[in-house]
Design a protein around this motif. Structure first.
Motif, PDB file in Angstrom:
ATOM      1  N   LEU A  69       7.906   9.601   3.674  1.00  0.00           N
ATOM      2  CA  LEU A  69       8.254  10.296   2.438  1.00  0.00           C
ATOM      3  C   LEU A  69       7.079  11.063   1.827  1.00  0.00           C
ATOM      4  CD1 LEU A  69      10.737   7.827   0.709  1.00  0.00           C
ATOM      5  CD2 LEU A  69      11.204   9.726   2.241  1.00  0.00           C
ATOM      6  N   GLY A  70       5.854  10.737   2.233  1.00  0.00           N
ATOM      7  CA  GLY A  70       4.698  11.482   1.748  1.00  0.00           C
ATOM      8  C   GLY A  70       4.521  12.817   2.457  1.00  0.00           C
ATOM      9  N   PRO A 102      -0.929  11.814  -2.413  1.00  0.00           N
ATOM     10  CA  PRO A 102       0.394  12.406  -2.659  1.00  0.00           C
ATOM     11  C   PRO A 102       0.503  12.996  -4.065  1.00  0.00           C
ATOM     12  CG  PRO A 102       0.515  10.027  -2.854  1.00  0.00           C
ATOM     13  CD  PRO A 102      -0.882  10.348  -2.436  1.00  0.00           C
ATOM     14  N   PHE A 103      -0.467  12.683  -4.931  1.00  0.00           N
ATOM     15  CA  PHE A 103      -0.399  13.195  -6.302  1.00  0.00           C
ATOM     16  C   PHE A 103      -1.310  14.388  -6.515  1.00  0.00           C
ATOM     17  CE2 PHE A 103       0.937   8.704  -6.766  1.00  0.00           C
ATOM     18  CZ  PHE A 103       2.221   8.967  -7.196  1.00  0.00           C
ATOM     19  N   SER A 104      -1.777  14.963  -5.417  1.00  0.00           N
ATOM     20  CA  SER A 104      -2.601  16.161  -5.547  1.00  0.00           C
ATOM     21  C   SER A 104      -1.714  17.391  -5.396  1.00  0.00           C
ATOM     22  CB  SER A 104      -3.677  16.159  -4.466  1.00  0.00           C
ATOM     23  OG  SER A 104      -4.241  17.440  -4.358  1.00  0.00           O
ATOM     24  N   GLU A 105      -2.041  18.433  -6.147  1.00  0.00           N
ATOM     25  CA  GLU A 105      -1.219  19.649  -6.035  1.00  0.00           C
ATOM     26  C   GLU A 105      -1.622  20.487  -4.831  1.00  0.00           C
ATOM     27  OE1 GLU A 105      -1.542  21.194  -9.966  1.00  0.00           O
ATOM     28  OE2 GLU A 105       0.498  20.589 -10.457  1.00  0.00           O
ATOM     29  N   ARG A 131      -6.717   9.654   4.452  1.00  0.00           N
ATOM     30  CA  ARG A 131      -5.436   9.546   3.754  1.00  0.00           C
ATOM     31  C   ARG A 131      -5.260  10.758   2.874  1.00  0.00           C
ATOM     32  NH1 ARG A 131      -9.063   7.380   0.726  1.00  0.00           N
ATOM     33  NH2 ARG A 131      -9.567   5.199   0.631  1.00  0.00           N
ATOM     34  N   MET A 133       3.231   3.082   2.890  1.00  0.00           N
ATOM     35  CA  MET A 133       4.680   3.262   2.712  1.00  0.00           C
ATOM     36  C   MET A 133       5.074   4.728   2.869  1.00  0.00           C
ATOM     37  SD  MET A 133       6.174   0.621  -0.015  1.00  0.00           S
ATOM     38  CE  MET A 133       5.132   0.931  -1.410  1.00  0.00           C
ATOM     39  N   LEU A 134       4.185   5.621   2.421  1.00  0.00           N
ATOM     40  CA  LEU A 134       4.508   7.052   2.510  1.00  0.00           C
ATOM     41  C   LEU A 134       4.131   7.637   3.870  1.00  0.00           C
ATOM     42  CD1 LEU A 134       3.299   8.194  -1.022  1.00  0.00           C
ATOM     43  CD2 LEU A 134       5.641   7.766  -0.311  1.00  0.00           C
ATOM     44  N   CYS A 152       0.824  -1.215   0.000  1.00  0.00           N
ATOM     45  CA  CYS A 152       0.000   0.000   0.000  1.00  0.00           C
ATOM     46  C   CYS A 152       0.860   1.268   0.000  1.00  0.00           C
ATOM     47  CB  CYS A 152      -0.910  -0.004   1.218  1.00  0.00           C
ATOM     48  SG  CYS A 152      -1.787   1.541   1.423  1.00  0.00           S
ATOM     49  N   GLY A 153       0.658   2.090  -1.018  1.00  0.00           N
ATOM     50  CA  GLY A 153       1.447   3.306  -1.162  1.00  0.00           C
ATOM     51  C   GLY A 153       1.211   4.293  -0.025  1.00  0.00           C
ATOM     52  N   TYR A 154      -0.032   4.376   0.447  1.00  0.00           N
ATOM     53  CA  TYR A 154      -0.311   5.315   1.551  1.00  0.00           C
ATOM     54  C   TYR A 154       0.453   4.887   2.792  1.00  0.00           C
ATOM     55  CZ  TYR A 154      -4.064   6.855  -1.466  1.00  0.00           C
ATOM     56  OH  TYR A 154      -4.765   7.336  -2.529  1.00  0.00           O
TER      57      TYR A 154
END
Lengths: 652, 172
Positions: free
Chosen positions: A581-582, A59-62, A56, A42-43, A38-40
């Motif tokens: 890292l997120g 991480p790809f939102s500006e 959550r 890990m970040l 799961c990316g969430y």
């Protein structure tokens, strides 16, 4: 996946092939099935702290994402991270508390099978704690030491006693930042409070709380565990032993002790050497009893009694796969729940012993200090009884085993360096200042299937040794390098740069020193203090040419260790990044800004050779800052000279 | 002839974890690695979105229609279907950003990309499927709500289910 890409340990490869043939699942298989993870997670940007969530952050939102309460990625990741510290510090410290409990019971003559094995250390610790010694009975002193240690956990105000062992300058930094731990439990509880919904939301302040709990582990719980174990079970001295699955024999009763607290396993190991037990084993048709350890229980009985090590964390399932283990006795921490499943496929009995750690369908023989000896005996007998159930046609013990030297401590290294009459760190400091030894590295930590097993440790240490860095190790890192043959004095000829080789030759030590279990990282702190006190290399720990790494870490305990190392001024490289890292600001704080605050920072690098280079860069920077001499020998000079000499010998 | 593979969604299995969204963004990033993708500029975008509420949710992405309105409407032929078997793909170079495709798509799965000058849409992970891998969203789905399988297999499974339901007396 190919076994060779999973581990560089050939004994483990053999067992993994067997597992694949027999359809037995291991941690590597489960990790592979879990991918992509799961990316969430890990970040570090998912939050389950309250019931308005789970939340959550994308991480790809500006836009800056926020949880329902308004927490940002930085707040969420920081809260998650310090909760990992709290859990890790709790685990180490609870270990320390149990040892204090045993010491008090032993002093009061209420325990069975224990005595004060190191009165010299007892008196030294008593003095430090301000306990009267004089002509008092040893047991009375031990009682007071145990009680005082006990009280360190519940202390509400003031400063932890062992925190005063740190260099003065370090202590001042801690006071200024308000991170000098008041009591061990208090700081852990405070982390849990602060990370509740709507309490601490400033990631810097959250980290401050986490550091305080972590320091309470390193200079509190872990240090108490180490020192009190030395008093109770004896302080280690350098000794020889062996490592890897090949230590088991097909004609002996084979026992694995696995976990972290040595109080029971030390007795079990001792009992297996008693004639009565050996006789019982012979009656059962075996030729004796072999005890091999896994994880830090292994390191503890190795350091004090020289019992061999079966393997590190990722080898626990593989040990059972040999089909030759009659009993695996576990205590607490790092024990995979899947042991039950693997053991069902063989005759192996897994036995749990701690009231804190039970596993479904597993035999539980509960350990209490009051009847420790009888319990230990019962466990050994269970193993002997189970020998007859071993299916000899299914026994497959890998032949790999390696010699090693272990048993180094912050106290005894003093005598090894300085000689019998004048214990001192001077020769080490001189070697560093003269440019023979570049610096010191502490390589510690676990195994993690995300990193090729043992390779992370081996490659990193290999690179460090080549560049004349003396390596001190504990935990599963030490076991990994031991298997590679780095813990014998002869390994200097294969791995060490010329300067390091000369130094190790003169003193008579291996280039990689085994300092014990993961709570014994407190010994590494004390070794750093020793170097500071000897003067010339730095006035506090952060000024020393010293760096640390945990190339294959996975446990929450490693997070706590990482933070007390950094808060003590030690640059620390992690092979697997923290789940932060997120959270860009928090990541920058941990990997850059902390250096100006506590004198050290984190770095994340999964390539072990690159990680070693980061450590070397840091060490070199510190050498320049202290205006130390350039390195005496250019890199590879030793090897070149050697090759030349060899050539001359061949062609006269 | 091998039948076309498509993504099948089992709605009951979707937990709205959004792992598919994240994996999609990483698969369409420059660096193809989560830890570095989150630092790229412009940030990579997901082509799949999980829509719904706590009662019901569904990952929605391009269905790669046979008679695709986006292909029909595209004035520069930027969106096209090279062969009947292939997914609907696009050539960003010739897109003029007229947004007609966004307007005509019945599923709302075409979005303006971060530059605002062109659109972005699912390509069924051509890069991955050519290597024999599954699309990133399918690979990332932890519950198996997303599956990548040939159409005839999907139909076969449905027939088997219908048969067993009929036997068990379940009303269809």
């Amino acid at each position: 996946m190919d076994e060779k890409r999973r581990t560089s340990c050939t004994a483990s490869q053999e067992m993994l092939t067997r597992a694949a043939c027999d359809g037995i699942e291991t941690a590597w298989d489960r990790h592979e099935a879990m991918e992509p993870q799961c990316g969430y997670g890990m970040l570090g940007i998912c939050c389950r702290i309250c019931a308005m969530g789970p939340c959550r952050i994308n991480p790809f939102s500006e836009e800056e994402g926020r949880g329902v309460c308004g927490a940002t990625a930085d707040t969420i990741a920081a809260r998650n991270l310090v909760r990992m510290i709290a859990a890790g510090a709790a685990a180490h410290s609870d270990h320390g508390r149990d040892v204090a409990h045993t010491l008090v019971l032993t002093a009061d003559k209420k325990s069975e099978g224990y005595s004060i094995k190191d009165p010299v250390k007892l008196l030294a610790v008593a003095k430090e704690m301000g306990i009267k010694t004089g002509n008092r009975d040893l047991n009375e002193i031990a009682h007071d030491v145990g009680e005082t240690a006990y009280n360190q956990f519940g202390q509400q105000e003031g400063e932890l006693i062992f925190g005063h062992r740190a260099p003065k300058k370090q202590q001042e930094i801690w006071r200024k930042l308000n991170v000098f731990p008041r009591g061990i439990d208090r700081e852990i509880v405070e982390v849990m409070h602060r990370t509740n919904i709507g309490v601490d939301c400033d990631y810097k302040n959250i980290i401050q709380g986490g550091m305080r709990a972590a320091l309470g582990d390193g200079w509190g719980g872990s240090m108490i565990a180490t020192d009190l174990q030395d008093i109770l079970l004896g302080s280690p001295l350098p000794l020889r032993s062996q490592v890897n699955l090949g230590v088991f024999k097909d004609n002996t009763v084979n026992m694995v002790v696995h976990g972290h607290e040595p109080v029971l396993s030390d007795l079990i190991a001792t009992i297996t050497r008693e004639p009565e037990m050996i006789e019982a084993a012979k009656e059962a048709g075996a030729e004796g009893i072999t005890v091999g350890g896994i994880c830090c229980t292994a390191n503890e009985i190795l350091m004090r009694q020289g019992f061999p090590i079966a393997g590190n964390f990722l080898q626990q399932e593989l040990a059972i796969l040999t089909g030759a283990i009659d009993a695996m006795v576990v205590d607490v921490q790092c024990i995979m729940p899947n042991l039950t499943e693997v053991s069902k496929r063989f005759h192996t009995k897994v036995i749990t012993t701690s009231p804190k750690a039970k596993y479904p369908d597993v035999e539980h023989i509960e350990f209490h200090e009051e009847n420790a000896y009888s319990t230990a005996k019962e466990i050994v007998k269970t193993a002997i009884d189970n020998f007859k159930n071993r299916d000899r046609s299914r026994v497959q013990i890998p032949h790999e085993k390696m010699d090693l030297v272990a048993g180094f401590t912050a106290e005894n290294i003093n005598w090894i360096l300085g000689g019998k009459y004048r214990g001192t760190y001077r020769p080490l400091n001189d070697a560093i200042i003269a440019g023979r030894v570049r610096g010191v590295a502490a390589v510690v930590g676990c195994n993690n299937p995300k990193i090729e097993h043992d390779t992370g440790h081996y490659q990193l240490v290999k690179e460090l040794l080549k560049k004349d860095v003396l390596v001190l190790e504990t935990g599963c890192a030490a076991i990994a390098c031991a298997k590679c043959g780095m813990l014998i004095p002869e390994s200097i000829y294969e791995y060490a740069g010329k300067g390091l080789r000369e130094t190790c030759e003169a003193v008579g030590i291996p280039p990689v020193l085994h300092f014990g279990s993961c709570v014994d990282i407190s010994r590494l702190l004390m070794a750093a203090v020793g170097v500071v006190r000897e003067r010339g290399c730095g006035d506090d720990i952060s000024e020393l040419p010293l760096a640390a790494a945990a190339p294959e870490w996975m446990s929450e305990k490693a997070v706590s260790i990482g933070f007390y190392a950094v808060a003590s001024g030690i640059f620390t490289v992690l092979g697997v990044p923290f789940p932060v890292l997120g959270a860009p600001n928090l990541t920058r704080y941990l990997t850059e800004e902390l250096e100006n605050i506590v004198g050290a920072r984190f770095a994340f690098e999964s390539d072990p050779v690159k990680a070693a280079r980061l450590m070397i860069e840091h060490i070199d920077k510190k050498r320049v800052e202290r205006k130390m001499r350039p390195m005496l020998y250019a890199e590879g000079e030793g090897q070149k000279a050697e090759a030349k000499a060899e050539k001359e010998m061949v062609t006269p | 002839m091998k039948t076309q593979k498509m993504i099948r969604v089992t709605a009951e299995k979707c937990l709205a974890c959004k792992s598919c969204e994240m994996a999609c963004a990483v698969a369409h990033s420059e660096t193809k690695s989560l830890f570095t993708a989150i630092k790229e500029e412009p940030l990579p975008m997901a082509r799949i979105q999980v829509e719904g509420d706590n009662e019901f949710c569904l990952p929605i992405q391009c269905r790669h229609c046979e008679d695709a309105p986006c292909v029909k409407v595209c004035p520069t032929k930027a969106i096209y279907k090279p062969t009947p078997q292939s997914p609907v793909i696009m050539n960003k170079e010739v897109c003029i950003g007229c947004k007609w495709c966004i307007l005509v798509c019945p599923f709302g799965v075409i979005q303006l990309d971060r530059s605002g000058k062109t659109v972005t849409r699912c390509d069924l992970c051509l890069e991955r499927t050519e290597k024999g891998e599954e699309p990133a969203c399918v690979d990332a789905c932890p519950t198996g709500a997303l599956e990548f399988m040939p159409l005839d297999e999907i139909a076969k499974k449905k027939r088997e289910k219908a048969l067993s339901d009929y036997r068990a007396g379940v009303e269809i």
